[in-house]
Design a protein around this motif. Structure first.
Motif: not given
Length: 492
Positions: A21-22, A24, A39, A42-43, A46, A50, A131, A134, A136
């Protein structure tokens, strides 16, 4: 990141043989990957942020391949961050192992008031990502809206409703409400009625608001057909199961009316469909009827759904769902938790309020205390009844509360595992049945359907493994990439 930490991270990824989840992973041995903004977005969107790790090749089983040029890669990563709105400043680290170089880019989480983070050139709707496990995924229009609504402090409970006149409202209820507000605030006594409508959120710019329709409308569903409650009682533990006669629903009802009427209607539905246990008081010898669930816990759960749901145009076609299963009651309302509040903080801190006009009015009507005591009361009532802790789940598009009965707390003898543990974890997601066939961790996370793989395994898989209800097929190598999980054959 320290060199020792970097080395351990590389080893951990290879042992687990997966992204997270955190985390890549990118190879980058032949050049900088072309698409990284999804990515980054997405990171940044959240709470945990990430990390992108460059130098491992997922296609080769996460083998170490190094990066093409650490200096150039870092420059391009900074350029990607500059292309985002708001700008993302990754924290970069370089690690050397033999002749190979590895690069890590830590993406800090954005403050909630600055989200969503998006690729500037693609715009907010097309350039915002979230995310999921795993991967995006592009944010939905509603997910983007939910962040903007918080940032702009949008008040959907105060949005004017066209075509509503005073004749569409209940004059008696409206007059009683205004009288209560005047009694609560003596300075309101001399305020003209039209101005009082504005001050209490019943009107905005001369038009009646959604709050007025929901609280005092003669029939709110004439204007908003789906702002209702769909209540169902099903025979099994999952939707779609049927009883011995082939019925999928033992009872089903659409509950309509004002918020107060829907609250009363939902509680009535729950009361009439609850099973009652008979208990004889050993001291008095008198019979006592014990309800399947404490009514005050059910009432608070329904009330919370009604006053805290999202009333925006994005969700006005989504009713609240109330489902009575054989072993539990689930109440689901559109719109996740509002603002910065998390599930772990429920009932412990003062939350941001999505619909303050609705909540204030319900307090004046005596339906809620508006003291953030609802969640503690649900927990306390369940504990006093000897029932399991309520389970709260939150997504950005839906919030749900699940109340389990004694069927869940005390499995029938024929269903109890033949294990010696005194307290066994609940299997409310059906993992025991799913793992009759050996499953990998990825398969289990996919089956659970939860975005956070770490949370999914920690919350649902690990307790079952620790209790012995689910066994590792390679117990001497718990972190092996070939590890699978299988239900204990002693469990029938």
């Amino acid at each position: 990141m320290l060199e020792e930490e970097f080395g351990k991270l590389l080893l951990r990824v290879q042992q687990r043989n997966c992204e997270e989840q955190t985390l890549e992973v990118k190879a980058a041995n032949k050049g900088c990957p072309e698409r990284l903004y999804d990515t980054f977005s997405a990171f940044a969107n959240q709470n945990e942020g990430g990390m992108l790790l460059f130098g491992l090749d997922e296609k080769q089983g996460f083998a170490k391949v190094g990066v093409y040029d650490a200096q150039d890669l870092q420059k391009k990563l900074m350029e990607v961050g500059e292309s985002m709105t708001p700008v993302v400043r990754p924290v970069l680290s370089v690690y050397v192992e033999g002749a190979m170089l590895f690069v890590a880019a830590e993406i800090p989480p954005l403050d909630l008031a600055e989200r969503p983070c998006f690729k500037t050139a693609r715009g907010r709707l097309k350039g915002s990502f979230i995310r999921v496990g795993d991967a995006d995924k592009p944010m939905t229009e509603y997910e983007v809206y939910s962040y903007e609504a918080y940032r702009k402090r949008s008040r959907d409970d105060l949005r004017p409703v066209e075509g509503i006149s005073l004749s569409a409202l209940d004059p008696v209820q409206l007059e009683q409400y205004l009288l209560k507000r005047k009694l609560d605030r003596p300075n309101f006594a001399s305020v003209p009625t039209e101005q009082l409508y504005e001050l209490t959120g019943l009107q905005k710019e001369g038009q009646f608001t959604l709050t007025a329709v929901l609280l005092f409308g003669l029939y709110p569903q004439a204007y908003f057909p789906q702002l209702s409650i769909i209540a169902s009682r099903v025979p099994g533990t999952e939707m779609g199961e049927v009883d011995e006669t082939g019925q999928r629903f033992l009872d089903s009802k659409r509950i309509e009316g004002s918020l107060v009427e829907m609250l009363e209607g939902a509680v009535s539905f729950l009361r009439s469909n609850m099973r009652m246990a008979v208990r004889i008081d050993p001291k008095t010898g008198k019979r006592q009827d014990m309800p399947e669930y404490p009514l005050d816990a059910l009432r608070e759960a329904v009330l919370n759904a009604l006053v805290h749901r999202d009333y925006s145009t994005h969700t006005e076609n989504m009713p609240i769902q109330l489902i009575m299963f054989y072993d539990r009651v689930e109440i689901r309302n559109p719109g996740g938790l509002y603002g910065r509040l998390t599930v772990d903080q429920l009932g412990k801190i003062q939350p941001d309020t999505r619909n303050p006009a609705v909540i204030t009015a319900m307090e004046a009507l005596g339906q809620t205390e508006n003291r953030y005591s609802g969640i503690p009361r649900i927990r306390r009532a369940m504990a006093e009844a000897g029932l399991p802790e309520p389970v709260f789940r939150d997504d950005r598009w839906e919030f749900s509360v699940c109340l389990y009965n004694k069927e869940a707390a005390e499995q029938p003898p024929e269903r109890k595992p033949a294990l010696s543990a005194e307290k066994l974890p609940l299997d409310d997601r059906g993992l025991l049945n799913f793992c009759r066939t050996p499953r990998t961790r990825k398969e289990i996370v996919r089956f659970l359907g939860i975005a956070s793989g770490q949370y999914a395994t920690r919350r649902y898989l690990e307790p079952l493994v620790k209790s012995g209800m689910i066994l590792m097929t390679l117990p001497d190598r718990p972190k092996s990439p070939k590890q699978t999980y299988q239900t204990n054959p002693d469990i029938r």
